[in-house]
Structure formats: C-alpha cells, structure tokens
Design a protein around this motif. Structure first.
Motif, PDB file in Angstrom:
ATOM      1  N   VAL A 265      24.528  50.048  21.917  1.00  0.00           N
ATOM      2  CA  VAL A 265      24.908  51.244  22.684  1.00  0.00           C
ATOM      3  C   VAL A 265      23.829  51.632  23.700  1.00  0.00           C
ATOM      4  N   ASN A 266      22.602  51.824  23.214  1.00  0.00           N
ATOM      5  CA  ASN A 266      21.577  52.374  24.109  1.00  0.00           C
ATOM      6  C   ASN A 266      21.138  51.408  25.203  1.00  0.00           C
ATOM      7  N   ILE A 267      20.851  50.156  24.817  1.00  0.00           N
ATOM      8  CA  ILE A 267      20.346  49.223  25.832  1.00  0.00           C
ATOM      9  C   ILE A 267      21.412  48.923  26.879  1.00  0.00           C
ATOM     10  N   PRO A 268      22.623  48.539  26.471  1.00  0.00           N
ATOM     11  CA  PRO A 268      23.635  48.329  27.517  1.00  0.00           C
ATOM     12  C   PRO A 268      23.871  49.618  28.284  1.00  0.00           C
ATOM     13  N   GLY A 269      23.801  50.749  27.559  1.00  0.00           N
ATOM     14  CA  GLY A 269      24.029  52.036  28.204  1.00  0.00           C
ATOM     15  C   GLY A 269      23.040  52.307  29.317  1.00  0.00           C
ATOM     16  N   THR A 270      21.765  52.028  29.056  1.00  0.00           N
ATOM     17  CA  THR A 270      20.739  52.309  30.057  1.00  0.00           C
ATOM     18  C   THR A 270      21.060  51.595  31.354  1.00  0.00           C
ATOM     19  N   ILE A 271      21.519  50.352  31.240  1.00  0.00           N
ATOM     20  CA  ILE A 271      21.776  49.576  32.443  1.00  0.00           C
ATOM     21  C   ILE A 271      23.186  49.855  32.965  1.00  0.00           C
ATOM     22  N   LEU A 272      24.176  49.740  32.075  1.00  0.00           N
ATOM     23  CA  LEU A 272      25.563  49.875  32.515  1.00  0.00           C
ATOM     24  C   LEU A 272      25.880  51.286  32.994  1.00  0.00           C
ATOM     25  N   TRP A 273      25.337  52.263  32.275  1.00  0.00           N
ATOM     26  CA  TRP A 273      25.679  53.636  32.620  1.00  0.00           C
ATOM     27  C   TRP A 273      25.220  53.949  34.025  1.00  0.00           C
ATOM     28  N   ASP A 274      23.968  53.596  34.303  1.00  0.00           N
ATOM     29  CA  ASP A 274      23.435  53.850  35.642  1.00  0.00           C
ATOM     30  C   ASP A 274      24.232  53.116  36.696  1.00  0.00           C
ATOM     31  N   LEU A 275      24.568  51.883  36.364  1.00  0.00           N
ATOM     32  CA  LEU A 275      25.272  51.045  37.332  1.00  0.00           C
ATOM     33  C   LEU A 275      26.646  51.628  37.630  1.00  0.00           C
ATOM     34  N   SER A 276      27.371  51.972  36.572  1.00  0.00           N
ATOM     35  CA  SER A 276      28.719  52.455  36.816  1.00  0.00           C
ATOM     36  C   SER A 276      28.665  53.863  37.410  1.00  0.00           C
ATOM     37  N   HIS A 277      27.596  54.592  37.077  1.00  0.00           N
ATOM     38  CA  HIS A 277      27.434  55.915  37.672  1.00  0.00           C
ATOM     39  C   HIS A 277      27.242  55.783  39.177  1.00  0.00           C
ATOM     40  N   ALA A 278      26.530  54.734  39.564  1.00  0.00           N
ATOM     41  CA  ALA A 278      26.290  54.524  40.991  1.00  0.00           C
ATOM     42  C   ALA A 278      27.582  54.154  41.709  1.00  0.00           C
ATOM     43  N   ILE A 279      28.482  53.510  40.993  1.00  0.00           N
ATOM     44  CA  ILE A 279      29.712  53.057  41.648  1.00  0.00           C
ATOM     45  C   ILE A 279      30.807  54.113  41.554  1.00  0.00           C
TER      46      ILE A 279
END
Lengths: 542, 299, 560
Positions: free
Chosen positions: C381-395
């Motif tokens: 949850v946390n590690i993918p979240g750190t990367i994916l969340w930011d990425l999808s937030h940017a998009i």
C-alpha cells in the motif's frame, strides 16, 4: 507426545531424529519452558534442566539454560544489523552494557563472525545468518543448545560452516548439543548419541556408533543413514565408520586381495552425449548487473540447451546460477548479450508471454499458491490459456495424479503440509504442460523423499520436455541430470556430463560442492568414480 | 535496483548530515513540520525549501536518489497546484476554463460549478512548498540514517518497547517481503495471468487477493518461528528492567544543532502565536508592533 | 433571533422616518411673513435638515416648493418660479407649465388650498449646467393667492465640483470598528474576519427545501467608520455609500448587501449607505454597518469603495478606494483538529498509563504477525502509494482518489480486516496502524504531526467502530465471522463493512479538516463529500468484504 523419559548429561552431543511430525520440535520447546509458559496444551510430568524445574521456574531463568536455533535462518533474525541481533537476548535479561558488549564479542568469536558484527543481516549468506542465530543464542550463555534442522536450508558450504561451529561449541565450550535432523548422513559423525522419536515416543536412544549397527530400524522410520554405514551394512562389514576417510582405510584392508579396479560402467565423456532436438535456450554473451557497486552477477555467459535435456545449474551462492535461471523465464532482462527462449528473444517480452511454454518452481513453493482450492490452483494456468473445459479437466486430472494429490483437490492449498504444498505448486506448473521447466533450488528445506518423487516424475513424464534446475545436491544431479553446468563468479566453469565433471575434485571445490561419500571412497580407493552406494558396491564386489 | 528498493535503502557516507544523531534528525524533521504549519509567507516557505534542498545536496546522495526525490517533489507540487487551481476560493480569481458549468443540470447544481482558476495554480505552488520541504527532508532523513538508529532514537522518545521491537521486525522483513511480492507477481504471469495490466477493477481486486494470500500465509508461518525465537531469548520476560546495548551519544555538533534548532523554532512559533493572538483579536499590546510587522511580512 | 430582527427593522424604519420628517418640518430659507394668506417655502437644492445647501455645477438637484394655507378661507394659489437659464428643469410633471425668457425659465402652476394648514408641495428636478462659474445665482418666485401677491428671491450658492470636493472630504476610513465607529486596536486593520466561510448552509438550505437563493444576513458582520471633514461654513447633507468590489473588474461582489436593500434603487442594492448632515467647520465620524451573507462571501482581497454624494444631488463629491482583506475564521477545521488532537493524546496517554495490561493481551506471536502484516501493508500500500498516488494526482488532479483509492483503500482494508479476523482483539488495528505509521516514518521519513494525526485518527476511529460493531468483542458478529460457513457469512460481513466504512469515512473527513486548518488548502464541500463517501465509505466497505474472505482463508494456514 507421551511417556517421554530422557536424561541428557552435560557436554553430550545428541542427534534427535525421526520422521516428520514425530514430536521433535515439541520436545525442544519443553526444554526452555516455552511449553508450558508461553503456549497452551496439557503437560504432565517434569522437565528438569540443570536441576531447575521448568514448570516452577520463570522464563527468564529458563531462557539462560537452553538456546533454540531453527531451520530457516531468516525466521529467527529480527535485527537489521548483526550486533543488534546478538545483543537482543542479553538486553532482554537486563544485563549491564559492558556485559552485553563482552557477550556479543564472545558469541561472535565462537561462530567466527566477529568481522561482520556491523554487517546487515539481509546481506548475509544462509550459513552466516544461521551462525548469527547461534551466536544470538550463545550470548545468553546457555548450558544447552537445541537446534531444529539448522542446516536443511543451507548450501553445502553454509551447512559445513554451521556444523563446524556447533561441533566447536560442543568440544571447546562443553555446551550440550541437541540437534534435530533427519538427514542423519550429514551429521552422524558429529554426534555422540542418537534418539529416534516416532509418533510422540522415543523409539531408540543409544550411542550413535552402536545405533548404526542396526540399519534396519532407520529404514523402518524412513531415515537415511550415512552412505558409508549403508555400504558397510550392505557388504556385511561390522563396525561401520562415519566418515569417508576412515572407510577408505578400512576398505583398503578388506579389498586388497580383490581386484577392485574394474570399471563397471564407463561414463560418457564430456560433450559426447548426443544432443538431439531443437535448441530450446540460446544464450549469447549474457551479462547482468543488479547493483553496480557489487559488480556483475553474470559476466558473459554462453549456453545452449536442447529439447529433452535435464540441465543442473550448480555453483555456490553468488555464482550467478539463479540469475541465469531467472533469465530463462524472462523475469530478468539481459544487461547485454542475448537470450533466446523457444526461439524468441526475451528482451522485450513479459514473462506472461512465456506462460504455457516455460514453467518455474520457485525455491519457496508457498509463494506459488494463491487459489482457494488445490483444484483451482491447478486449473488456474490452463484457464488463463483459454483451453477448452475438457482439456482443462484432462490436464488437471493428469497433474493431480502425477503429484499424488488427487484426494486433496478440494482442500485449501494453504492448509496443506509442506510436502503437499510443494507438490501442489509443481502440479500447477505441470498442468500448463510447459516445454521448459525451471526449478530454483527445489531441494532446499524439503524432505529428500519429496524431492525424489518430484524429480522422478519430471524425468519420466516430462521426458520430452526440457528441465533446467539449480541445486547444490550432487546426488540429485547424478540421479536426474543429463548435463551439469557449473558456475563460479558469473562465469560457466564447467559444462558437460555430471559424472565426468564431478570426477574433478578441482571443479567440486570451486563450485563449493560436497561430494557424496561414495565418490570420496571410490576416489580414495583409486577406483573409477562411483556416485551412489549401489555403484560403489558394484565396483567393490561386482 | 528498482525504484522501490532504492527508496527504502539508506546510503552510507560521512557527510555532516549522515553523522548527525538520529534523534537530532527526527527532531529537525518534526521541527520543520511544525514550522511549515506555522509559516504562511511564500518568501519564507521558499527559503525553507531552498535550505532543505541545500541540505539534501550536501548529503552527496547518489544521482538516482536525487532523481527520485526531484520527481516526487515535482509530482507533489503539481498535484497540489492542480487541486488548488480547481478549489481556490479567494478573490480575485480568474477563470481559465470551465470544467463543470454551474448551469448544467444536476451536477452543476450539486457542485456549484467547477472552474480552473489562474490564482489557484500560484496558491497551490506556494502551499506545496510545505509538502516539498517535508518530502525532501523526510527522504533525506531516511536515506542518511540507518533504520536501527532511528528506532533507537524512537526508544529514547519513549516509544514502548514492544512497539519498537515490532518495528525492528517489520523493517528487517521489508526487503524479503518486497521480493516475495515480486515473485508472486511473476508466478502469476508465468501462469498466463497479467496481474497489473487491466483497467477492470474487479480483476485488480482479484490480483490483490492472489498476491496477498501467499504473502500473508508466509507471514503467519514465519511469525510462529520468530515468536519462539524471540521468547527463547527472553523477550518480554522483564520489560521493566530491559537494558540497551547501543546508546546514542550527542556530539558537540548534535548539541549545537539541537539547541540552535530549538531556539529558532521556539522563536518563530512564539512570534507567530503572538501575531495570531493579535490577528484574531485576543491580545494586543503596542509594545510588540515591530514584531507584528515582522510576522506579517515574513511569517 | 426573531426579536432582534424586528428590533433592527424598527430602528431602520425610525431612522428613515426621522430623516424625511426632518426635511419637512424644519422651516425653509424663505420664511413666510405674518399676515400672508399662504406661507411659502422654497429650497434649492432640497436637502435634509431644511437648511439651504450648496448646489454643484453639473449635478442634478431638486428644487423644493411648498405652500400652506394660513387662513380659514379657501385660497386659490398661482405660482411662478423663475430659474436662471443654467438651472434647467427636467422631467417636469404635467401640472407645471414652462416658458423660456431670455436668461431664465419661468415655471407656472396653480393649486387650491381649501382649509387652514392644508398644504401643497412639489420637488422639481433641476439639472445645473456643468460649465458655469461658481457664485451666487438667484431664484425668484411669485405666489398669488386670492389676488394677494408674495415675492420671494432666493440666493443659491453654486460651487464647482472641485470646490465642493474641497469643502467636504473623507479624512479617514476605519475598518473594522465597533458600532460607534471606534477602532479596536486588537483587530487587524483593513481586514474583515468572517466567522465562517463554510458553505454548509448551502446544503442545509437545499435539504430543508429553503431554496438555494440565499437571504441576506440579519445583522452586520462588522462595522466600518468614515470620518468626513466639512470645511464649509454651512452644514453639508451627505449620502455616504460603501461597497466591496472585485479589485480587478471593479464589479460588486455578491454577498455584501444590506438587509434593507429593497429601499434603494435596483442598481444601488449592493451597497450600504448612510445619510448624514455634517455641521460646518467640523469633522464627523460616521459608522456604517457591514452586512454579509454567510456562505456566499468569498475570502480574499477586495476594494472597499466609499462614495460621498451631496444629498439631493447626484454629484459625487469623493470616491475613495481602500484595499481590504476578507479572511475567513472558519472554526470547524480548527475545532476538529483540536478535538482530534485531544482524542489522540488521550488514547495514547491511557494506553501508555496501562501499557503492561495493554500489551499483555497480545501473545508474542500476535505481535509479530501484526508487525509482519505491517510490512506487507507497507510494501503493497504505502510504497506503491507514494509513487502511484503522486503520479495519478498529477494526471487526474484531485479526482485521482477515484482510481488510487481502488488500490489503496481496498488493499489496506483487506489487510486490516483479515488481520482483525486472525486476532480479534481491541488494539490490533491500533497496533497495525502504529506499525504503518512508524514504518513510513523510519523508511520514508514521514514524521510530522500531521501524518501522525492522520494515522492515529484513522486507527482510533476504526478501533472504536470495530468494538461498537461487535467485531473485537464477543457478539454474534464476531461469532459469525469466526464460525459461519461461506454462505452464512454475509450478514456479519455487511456489519463489519458498515463499521469500517463509517470509521474510514469519518477519518477521511477529519483528515480534510486537519489539512484545511494546518496546510491552508481549499476544498469544495461537494468534493469533500464525494471523497468521504466514495474513498472513505464505498471503497473501504468493498475492501472489508474481501478482507473477510481473505481472513477466513488465512485462518486455515498450516503452521509447520
């Protein structure tokens, strides 16, 4: 467990053995009061360690009496750094800092790990981890050290390191050793006394040399005796020695009159074996790096594997054999060079692309089980390949019966025993009917029986398919491989017929392999290399 | 090394930052996080971020780590700018374009319209400086400190021993579990299942189940042995009298940074609190007018 | 509330009435002489207070004429007013007749006053030319009643616009003040603090069916004061208005309208006003109430435009713009943040106080299981979240939660719920949450009061919900969860989903309030609502159901 009466004298080295589920591990927990202090169950009788009744004494005192070491080195280490791990016990005892420091120093010296006291536990090899586990127990200064199959998950080098340390503790420090191990042949020469348990009862308790005179009782419980012992029993020679060197001495006396130097079978020389079938794997100048600071894991490997071959990849930890294997399933992508599997360059392929073509059984088969039932597990692959339902059923039936788990079809894979889980994992791969099967150290932590059953099947029923497997076990290779590839430091250092290659002591040393006793004896006697007791017997008596 | 692996692995070096005591670093991180809450002024927020970035550069991290850091910071900043561009509610605000027209049926009425505001972008960028500073300092801390030092620091901050033991264990198994996850996903692929390539969320849930099941089963099996191993080494036999082998010693440098940081933080917070009391009409004294001015211009 | 409204309404009414009466009762500049059959009053320009004021070039003023019967007989009155040619009557009512002679306008009309004290009056709008010199102009009137003639002559003081502006000046605008115009130095100058910027009222109105059209606020949100100096010898009757404008477009901002705006003309309803008479050679402080509609007032930078006009004239004497700041003092996020803090401190305080009892309920094996689940959560949850969340937030911007939530919330709750099923103890979830928090602190460096608050509130709320819903204590739900067959599990699974869903929805809401308060970010109410419902409730509930399935399978794991 019932009616256990056992007396262990200080300084003894006891080998406690028996088939799986015989109660060995429960006994160990009794020794340091984990039973009954930390777990439930019903206990009658008394356990007295060093004159202390475990029932009436608190854990803190008891933990200083008996240290426990377990099978899987990873599952006993908590800390990220060696020194912290060793300090853990003394800290719990509330010892002053200087004392803790002294104990760390001493314990690490005992296991020859002083230089690595600042190393990360995740960076250690299996043998080193196990030695740290022992050190962390020794730091508690126990009178007794109980070890539960401590070498079953280690490569031969690691196993040797650990056994040497255990012996050293026993002889120089006088620590009482209770070693639980069913591979008697690996440890028999170290122990003074052997206890066999079956179904919660002690069925034999004798000095080891005395016990080994009667091989039959071992066989009754499915236990293997050292090859030398087996050989002497078969040859009906009394007083079997426990190590090859002694055996060679004795046998020299017995067989000087005979004409031993008659080769029974000439092993085919390297490269002579007929290679038919199409090329399944073609590797050219393969290089791979995990972490630049640690250098290349593969330094230019060339390899061709043809259909129908059973290739054993051997070599010590870090030789690159696992890295090579992972390339064959397109799990790793070549750093440079080319890897072709079944005619396809894997560089741009997802492992999914090879599904149904390449199957891999990982070191820990538990990671391969994720469905609700064994049936689902086996059908999972075929379903993804979109096969017809008849075909799926056919494959499932075949795979289940091949692995003798048909009756477990509706069980949850997670609820099965370790051996059954391995077989379920293999069945799930077999159901895909892959042309290339890869096994990553399937012999680690598994009963020999399970391994043999699996390898038997794979070599018989998968005869037309190709098998590539990593292992440390010379016996398995002799029995099942048609070809062995020995690796060292990212290079292939030998490639050819197993018998030819194992006959070279130099290669065995470089690959950190442990030759079977039969080979040592045959070489010691100046005979043609023999790899099993039967072969040796044949050489000796015809 | 994958990005995830690189993110969780600390570097070893002898820079000033690496050598600071773990407690000092935790303190600095907490202090900064308090500071970013108290600061409102764009100038100061930017200054703080510049300062933190300079600290990160001074730690001589590998270029790849810096790249990860830069990407994460940029993504966080852009993400905040994006959301604030939509939700900015101060005036003046200039609509750049309309996403949901307020007169659209249902959705327009429910949302009251959704616009992209020019000023929201700038506002978001300024506010994101807080996140950027925290993110940078956080990763700087984790990349320059061994987890065990951090945990030792936490024990000094009175985290219960059981909890710190659990954390040690969790950290220790991190690389192993990561490998296991990778293996499980590979197993799925080799059996013809594409675990992550799907826009179908039911399938993604199934993938999660397929992946979590073996991983957690492994955890459960492992926990049994680990518990016995811990208990046979006297874990929890007398938690009150437990001692610690490794102590953390403050160096002069540590003390300096600690005191400096405390004074700075307390100073800023005090000025801001005094200012806020004035701003909200709770307390005012003409003596502090200079201070109010300072706070208004910089904090 | 209601009485207050009536009271202010009444006051406003009285205020108005008194102005109008004042204008009528106070005698005109041209007093009637004793013995005349009718009294005549003329005032140009007309102003409150009745005193002759200043006329300003280029403005529109009103000329006031009034006649009153002083006798017991009927009076037939003929009136003739002559205005200088620079004073041009406009919009003359039909009862007047106008002729132009040389340099003046002659206006005539007639009326009949039947009884004593009956009167007649009219206001004549007059436009004064803009390019005439200042000085004194004369207005003459002839009133004939029953044959008797009265003659009046009235000097009208005319000033140019510039002169007038010199006479009357805004010397200071004070904001905020109390209702008497007194400045309280505790308050930030030129800043209006709103009590709440929350538009929750909007939804309240929608729900109660009160309509989305808001009604004006009932009482002022603040006061301002305008200090006006009059250098002229005579008093000046002024109309002072104030309005808040968008600083860029200079258009009025919706939301700032006085409650009695109906009394003003359509295009003036957006401003507050006061009509005052400033005595000559003096300075007067005029307090003005500021009204605002809660919920519709945006915060930010505005222009406060104060305008001074001569009463009875459309001549603007002065316009003064003052940049002001409107800040919201929304107490909800602050209150929630503080309560969350108290809750967290309290919970951990109690646990720390009873540390031994708390941990003794957990076997070492359980502690390690929780730790390892923590690792698994961190990895999935946390590690993918750190990367994916930011990425999808940017998009996808703020709506990325619709996608990332699927992953994060569902996997997180699968893990948490399966853990609770394995270890159904109060405290399990809290320990698991603390694990996650410490891992993200130690590994990713996420140590901050805000993250600590996020994690802790979610852990505590979930713990409370699980206890209330009977999962971590002995109840039919916990029995069903551990014993029921696969087909039988659904009711219990729904209960636990509801519990987890509510807990996560609540903690999502609290997290928003903390972010708004501590990080000064803006979120629309509907956005928060959507997030809380979908990411907080829906996804969590889905994850929980799968967590139940996962947990029940994990119970079967063979330990070897």
């Amino acid at each position: 467990m019932q009616d256990i009466n056992l007396t262990v004298r200080p300084g003894e080295f006891i080998l406690l053995t028996g088939p799986t589920g015989c109660g060995k591990s429960t006994l160990l927990k009794l020794f340091n009061g984990l039973i009954p202090h930390q777990s439930g169950g019903k206990l009658t009788g008394q356990v007295i360690i060093n004159g202390i009744d475990t029932l009436k004494t608190d854990m803190r005192k008891l933990t200083q009496q008996v240290g426990l070491v377990f099978q899987n080195p990873d599952d006993q280490l908590f800390a990220t750094v060696v020194e912290d791990e060793v300090a853990f016990g003394p800290e719990n005892l509330g010892l002053p800092r200087e004392e803790i420091g002294r104990r760390i120093q001493e314990a690490l010296q005992r296991v020859k790990m002083v230089d690595l006291y600042q190393a990360g536990t995740n960076e250690l090899s299996g043998g080193q981890k196990q030695r740290v586990a022992i050190a962390s127990m020794m730091a508690m200064q126990p009178k007794v050290l109980a070890l539960d199959e401590p070498i079953s998950q280690l490569d031969p080098v690691g196993a040797d390191e650990v056994l040497n340390v255990i012996k050293e503790l026993n002889t120089s420090l006088g620590t009482t050793i209770i070693l639980v191990e069913h591979r008697i042949h690996e440890v028999a020469h170290l122990a003074d006394r052997i206890i066999i348990m079956n179904e919660g009862q002690v069925v034999m308790d004798q000095p080891i040399r005395q016990a080994l005179r009667d091989v039959a009782i071992f066989h009754r419980y499915g236990l293997r005796v050292p090859e030398v012992v087996q050989l002497f029993a078969d040859l009906k020679i009394p007083e079997p020695p426990l190590v090859a060197v002694e055996a060679v001495k004795k046998l020299k006396n017995v067989f000087t009159s005979n004409k031993p130097d008659q080769p029974v079978r000439t092993p085919p020389a390297k490269g002579e074996r007929k290679r038919v079938g199409e090329v399944v794997v073609k590797i050219k100048e393969l290089r791979y790096t995990y972490d630049p600071s640690r250098g290349e894991a593969l330094k230019g490997v060339d390899l061709k594997v043809q259909e129908g071959e059973r290739v054993a990849l051997m070599g010590n930890n870090g030789s690159g054999k696992s890295t090579l294997l992972l390339h064959l399933a397109a799990i790793l992508k070549p750093g440079s060079g080319a890897v072709e599997v079944l005619g396809e360059n894997i560089r741009t392929k997802d492992p999914c692309f090879l599904a149904g073509q390449v199957g891999i059984v990982f070191q820990n088969p538990d990671l391969m089980l994720f469905c609700d039932t064994v049936r689902d597990e086996v059908e999972f692959g075929p379903r993804n390949l979109k096969l017809s339902s008849q075909e799926i059923e056919l494959r499932r039936t075949k795979a289940l019966s091949a692995m003798t788990i048909t009756d477990l079809a509706e069980d949850s894979p997670m609820a099965l025993s370790k051996g059954q889980r391995l077989r379920t994992a293999v069945a799930s791969v077999l159901a895909m009917q892959p042309r290339l099967i890869l096994l990553d150290e399937p012999t680690t932590g598994q009963d020999k029986m399970h391994i043999d059953a699996m390898m038997d099947f794979l070599s018989k029923f998968h005869a037309r398919g190709t098998l590539v497997f990593c292992t440390h076990d010379v016996e398995t290779v002799i029995k099942y491989a048609t070809r062995v590839v020995v690796m060292n430091g990212g290079h292939i250092i030998a490639d050819g017929d197993p018998r030819a290659i194992f006959s070279s002591p130099e290669i065995l040393t470089r690959a950190a392999l442990k030759p079977p006793q039969s080979l040592l004896i045959s070489q010691g006697l100046g005979l043609t290399p023999a790899f099993t007791v039967d072969e040796l017997k044949e050489l000796l008596v015809g | 090394m994958s990005i995830a692996q690189r993110m969780i692995r600390p570097t070893v070096n002898a820079t000033f930052i690496h050598q600071l005591d773990a407690r000092v670093k935790i303190f600095l991180l907490l202090a900064t996080s308090v500071l970013v809450i108290f600061l409102d002024n764009p100038k100061s927020l930017l200054l703080l971020f510049v300062f933190v970035s300079a600290a990160a550069l001074s730690a001589r991290l590998p270029a790849k780590n810096l790249k990860i850091l830069a990407v994460l910071v940029l993504l966080a900043v852009w993400g905040t700018m994006f959301s604030q561009a939509l939700f900015y509610s101060k005036l003046p605000r200039t609509v750049l374009f309309v996403i949901i027209h307020p007169k659209w049926p249902v959705i327009g009425e429910l949302t009251g319209g959704l616009f992209v505001y020019k000023q929201g972008f700038t506002y978001g960028a300024v506010q994101a400086l807080r996140f950027a500073s925290m993110l940078t300092l956080g990763l700087l801390l984790s990349w320059t400190t061994q987890p065990r030092d951090l945990l030792l620091g936490l024990i000094h901050f009175k985290v219960p021993y059981e909890v710190s033991f659990m954390t040690v264990t969790a950290v220790r198994f991190l690389p192993l579990v990561m490998n296991e996850v990778r293996t499980v996903l590979t197993v799925q692929r080799l059996r013809g299942y594409r675990p992550l390539k799907s826009s179908n969320w039911i399938k993604l849930i199934r993938t999660s189940l397929y992946t979590l099941k073996p991983i957690l089963a492994n955890c459960l099996r492992r926990a049994g042995t680990l518990a016995v191993s811990a208990e046979s080494r006297g874990f929890r036999v007398n938690p009150e009298e437990r001692t610690y082998w490794r102590g953390l010693e403050y160096s002069y440098m540590d003390r300096g940074v600690l005191w400096g940081g405390t004074v700075f933080l307390v100073g800023i917070v005090a000025v801001k609190v005094v200012y806020l009391l004035y701003f909200n009409g709770v307390y005012y004294t003409p003596f502090l007018r200079e201070l109010y001015g300072l706070a208004k211009n910089w904090l | 509330m209601k009485t207050k409204r009536v009271w202010t309404g009444l006051l406003t009414f009285l205020f108005f009435i008194s102005f109008i009466l004042a204008g009528l009762i106070i005698p005109a500049e041209s007093p009637a002489q004793a013995g005349d059959p009718v009294a005549v009053k003329i005032q140009i320009p007309f102003s409150k207070g009745g005193k002759q004021g200043l006329a300003i070039a280029g403005s529109e003023i009103s000329a006031y004429i009034m006649v009153e019967n002083q006798t017991d007989e009927e009076q037939n009155v003929d009136m003739e007013i002559s205005l200088p040619k620079e004073f041009k009557p406009v919009d003359l009512s039909s009862s007047w007749k106008m002729t132009q002679t040389g340099d003046s306008y002659i206006l005539t009309t007639a009326c009949t006053l039947a009884v004593k004290y009956e009167n007649w009056f009219d206001l004549i709008p007059v436009r004064i030319s803009s390019d005439i010199p200042a000085g004194e102009y004369r207005v003459a009137a002839k009133v004939k009643s029953n044959g008797k003639e009265q003659k009046l002559e009235l000097p009208v003081k005319l000033a140019t616009r510039r002169e007038a502006a010199d006479f009357v000046k805004i010397s200071e605008i004070l904001l905020p003040t109390d209702e008497y115009g007194k400045v309280d130095p505790r308050y930030q100058r030129n800043t209006l603090a709103l009590k709440s910027s929350s538009s929750s009222n909007y939804y309240k109105r929608v729900i109660t069916g009160a309509g989305t059209e808001s009604t004006a606020a009932e009482h002022p949100i603040a006061h301002m004061a305008v200090k006006v100096a009059n250098k002229n010898a005579e008093a000046a009757s002024l109309l002072i208005t104030a309005q808040l404008l968008n600083p860029e477009t200079k258009k009025p901002v919706a939301g700032f309208r006085p409650p009695n705006a109906e009394n003003l003309s359509k295009d003036e309803q957006d401003r507050i006003y006061a009509m005052v008479k400033v005595p000559g050679k003096s300075e007067t402080l005029i307090p003005l109430p500021i009204y605002g509609e809660e919920g519709t007032i945006p915060t930010g930078k505005f222009t406060l435009r104060t305008t001074v006009k001569l009463l009875g004239s459309d001549a603007v004497l002065q316009v003064k713009d003052l940049p002001v700041q409107v800040v919201a003092r929304d107490f909800l996020p602050a209150v929630i943040t503080v309560s969350a803090f108290v809750l967290i401190a309290g919970t951990f305080g109690i646990i720390n106080f009873r540390k031994q009892a708390f941990f003794d309920r957990f076997k070492t094996r359980w502690l390690i299981v929780i730790a390892l689940f923590g690792t698994a959560t961190f990895v999935t949850v946390n590690i993918p979240g750190t990367i994916l969340w930011d990425l999808s937030h940017a998009i996808f911007g703020p709506f990325s939660f619709l996608i990332t939530g699927l992953f994060n919330e569902i996997i997180l709750y699968m893990l948490l719920v399966s853990l609770v099923l394995l270890i159904p103890q109060p405290g399990t979830v809290l320990l698991a949450t603390v694990m996650r928090m410490l891992l993200s602190g130690v590994i990713l460096g996420h140590f901050s009061p805000v993250t600590i608050m996020f994690y802790s509130t979610s852990g505590i709320l979930l713990e409370v919900m699980l206890f209330i819903f009977g999962i971590t204590r002995s109840s039919w739900v916990s029995r069903k969860l551990s014993q029921a067959g696969r087909a039988d599990i659904w009711p219990a699974a729904l209960v636990i989903s509801l519990g987890c869903g509510l807990a996560d929805a609540a903690s999502a809401f609290v997290n928003f309030q903390i972010t708004i308060f501590l990080y000064r970010l803006y979120y629309a109410d509907w956005y928060i609502l959507t997030y809380v419902l979908i990411d907080g409730f829906l996804y969590t509930a889905i994850g929980t159901v799968f967590g139940v399935l996962l947990g029940r399978q994990l119970k079967k794991v063979a330990i070897d």
